[in-house]
Design a protein around this motif. Structure first.
Motif, PDB file in Angstrom:
ATOM      1  N   UNK A 160       0.825  -1.203   0.000  1.00  0.00           N
ATOM      2  CA  UNK A 160       0.000   0.000   0.000  1.00  0.00           C
ATOM      3  C   UNK A 160       0.859   1.254   0.000  1.00  0.00           C
ATOM      4  N   UNK A 161       1.895   1.275   0.833  1.00  0.00           N
ATOM      5  CA  UNK A 161       2.778   2.440   0.881  1.00  0.00           C
ATOM      6  C   UNK A 161       3.403   2.703  -0.486  1.00  0.00           C
ATOM      7  N   UNK A 162       3.824   1.637  -1.151  1.00  0.00           N
ATOM      8  CA  UNK A 162       4.423   1.779  -2.483  1.00  0.00           C
ATOM      9  C   UNK A 162       3.420   2.302  -3.500  1.00  0.00           C
ATOM     10  N   UNK A 163       2.215   1.745  -3.498  1.00  0.00           N
ATOM     11  CA  UNK A 163       1.194   2.161  -4.454  1.00  0.00           C
ATOM     12  C   UNK A 163       0.745   3.600  -4.222  1.00  0.00           C
ATOM     13  N   UNK A 164       0.628   4.001  -2.977  1.00  0.00           N
ATOM     14  CA  UNK A 164       0.259   5.387  -2.664  1.00  0.00           C
ATOM     15  C   UNK A 164       1.332   6.353  -3.186  1.00  0.00           C
ATOM     16  N   UNK A 165       2.588   5.974  -2.985  1.00  0.00           N
ATOM     17  CA  UNK A 165       3.675   6.849  -3.432  1.00  0.00           C
ATOM     18  C   UNK A 165       3.729   6.920  -4.948  1.00  0.00           C
TER      19      UNK A 165
ATOM     20  N   UNK B 238       1.285   6.625  -7.088  1.00  0.00           N
ATOM     21  CA  UNK B 238       0.187   7.411  -7.615  1.00  0.00           C
ATOM     22  C   UNK B 238       0.321   8.898  -7.303  1.00  0.00           C
ATOM     23  N   UNK B 239       1.117   9.231  -6.289  1.00  0.00           N
ATOM     24  CA  UNK B 239       1.272  10.644  -5.908  1.00  0.00           C
ATOM     25  C   UNK B 239       2.460  11.315  -6.563  1.00  0.00           C
ATOM     26  N   UNK B 240       3.484  10.541  -6.875  1.00  0.00           N
ATOM     27  CA  UNK B 240       4.755  11.163  -7.296  1.00  0.00           C
ATOM     28  C   UNK B 240       5.134  10.867  -8.743  1.00  0.00           C
ATOM     29  N   UNK B 241       4.251  10.177  -9.485  1.00  0.00           N
ATOM     30  CA  UNK B 241       4.488   9.956 -10.909  1.00  0.00           C
ATOM     31  C   UNK B 241       3.303  10.483 -11.684  1.00  0.00           C
ATOM     32  N   UNK B 242       3.518  10.906 -12.906  1.00  0.00           N
ATOM     33  CA  UNK B 242       2.426  11.480 -13.723  1.00  0.00           C
ATOM     34  C   UNK B 242       1.658  10.363 -14.418  1.00  0.00           C
TER      35      UNK B 242
END
Length: 214
Positions: free
Chosen positions: A203-208, A210-214
């Protein structure tokens, strides 16, 4: 002394009555959760909850409301982990997450929070998802509240300069809403056998992403 008050007479102290009401409410919510998990939403009656809690059905209706309102109250207490009258956003765990510097550390802390919440909520969520129209109303309300909270969190991320420059905050909030629900947690941990820690790390990886890549 108030004008006209009799000398030596003490004012009425309602704290004992409030404490008793809170104890009865907690017993009712605990009984309701137990019965939901044992019998399901549809088969759990207000009278059964009242009998299990040692209170009257009239008290449940007057102090909490019908079964859908009772289910929502059970959800809120399960989500929080206690019955303290403090909004989730104002709790120390969320304040600490908002104060954590850096996207990776902040989202790791948030994933830990979500994992702990979903471990508590997933069994209740499964009951409500299978509970028919009244239960569906509760699910819809809790989903809307979660989306509101995530929009606030994404706005905080943007303010901190942690979102990708061309990321759409609405899209990010929608993605986080889909990723953090108790139903997905249950499908991965219960149905696919993931340990909770594996879900948390994923989850931590997926959240990051989706937030930090276009």
């Amino acid at each position: 002394m108030l004008a006209g008050a009799a000398p030596g007479r003490r004012g009425y102290d309602s704290s004992g009555r409030r404490d008793q009401a809170r104890i009865r409410r907690a017993a009712a919510l605990d009984a309701c959760l137990t019965l939901f998990l044992e019998r399901g939403f549809a088969a759990t009656t207000m009278h059964a909850v009242a009998e299990r809690a040692g209170v009257s059905a009239e008290m449940l209706y007057k102090s909490i409301g019908p079964k859908a309102a009772l289910a929502k109250a059970v959800w809120d207490v399960t989500l929080a982990g206690d019955d303290e009258p403090l909004a989730i956003a104002d709790r120390p765990v969320l304040r600490d997450i908002f104060a954590t510097p850096g996207a990776e550390a902040k989202l790791a802390a948030y994933a830990s929070f979500v994992c702990a919440v979903n471990e508590r909520l997933a069994p209740l969520a499964a009951v409500l998802l299978a509970g028919g129209s009244d239960a569906a109303q509760v699910v819809a309300e809790t989903d809307a509240e979660r989306l509101t909270g995530l929009r606030s969190f994404v706005a905080h991320f943007a303010t901190e300069g942690l979102l990708a420059a061309d990321a759409n905050p609405t899209t990010v909030a929608d993605a986080w809403w889909a990723l953090t629900g108790p139903d997905l947690f249950a499908r991965l941990t219960r149905d696919r056998g993931w340990p909770a820690q594996q879900y948390q790390n994923w989850l931590a990886t997926m959240l990051e992403i989706s937030a930090t890549t276009s």
